[in-house]
Design a protein around this motif. Sequence first.
Motif, mmCIF file in Angstrom:
data_model
loop_
_atom_site.group_PDB
_atom_site.id
_atom_site.type_symbol
_atom_site.label_atom_id
_atom_site.label_comp_id
_atom_site.label_asym_id
_atom_site.label_seq_id
_atom_site.Cartn_x
_atom_site.Cartn_y
_atom_site.Cartn_z
ATOM 1 N N LYS A 1 -5.365 3.957 -3.590
ATOM 2 C CA LYS A 1 -5.945 4.056 -2.238
ATOM 3 C C LYS A 1 -7.461 3.921 -2.309
ATOM 4 N N SER A 2 -8.043 4.230 -3.479
ATOM 5 C CA SER A 2 -9.490 4.101 -3.665
ATOM 6 C C SER A 2 -9.768 2.971 -4.664
ATOM 7 N N LYS A 3 -11.041 2.767 -4.968
ATOM 8 C CA LYS A 3 -11.419 1.692 -5.887
ATOM 9 C C LYS A 3 -10.988 2.015 -7.315
ATOM 10 N N ARG B 1 -7.388 -7.128 -3.621
ATOM 11 C CA ARG B 1 -7.009 -7.522 -2.261
ATOM 12 C C ARG B 1 -7.603 -8.862 -1.910
ATOM 13 N N SER C 1 -6.107 -2.568 -4.147
ATOM 14 C CA SER C 1 -7.373 -2.065 -3.628
ATOM 15 C C SER C 1 -8.507 -2.981 -4.086
ATOM 16 N N ASP D 1 0.820 -1.220 0.000
ATOM 17 C CA ASP D 1 0.000 0.000 0.000
ATOM 18 C C ASP D 1 0.853 1.269 0.000
#
Length: 160
Positions: free
Chosen positions: A111-113, A160, A140, A59
């Motif tokens: 960090k987002s979809k 993930r 993600s 990440d």
Amino acid sequence: MSSSFISDLFNPMSLILLKYLFILLFIISFLILFTLIINRILKAIESDKLRKLGIKDIDNLSGLEFEKYLEILFKNMGYKVIRTPYIQDYGADLIIEKDGVKTVVQAKRYKSKVGVKAIQEVVASMGYYQAHKSIVVTNSFFTKNAKILAQKNNVELWDR
């Protein structure tokens, strides 16, 4: 080009210059070889570090580091891997091949979809790189629309 040339070639001053030229060539060759060995050692150290990463570490990687991580992962899975240029990659970050099947891979360290744009990019890259399959890999998750578009275009999704 008679005996004058040969005698000039073998005079003491020419022999000294020739000796120093050979020494210089040896030093340059040694430095090139030394640089290649050091680069190979550094790459091995980087590969070892990336191989040991967990999801929390992943990440925190940059996009380029994530691509390198995936390169190592696919190599460990037995694939031949080519990393495309970081800029102007035509929608694929990696081209992997195994058992005659060429696959394009789009890497998204988000960090987002991940949305439909990633799916569109990897689908477009299949034609450019003449690939049989495509995969989008993210640390993600994918949006609902990305999953629908991927299913309609036979794009494999890894999250993930």
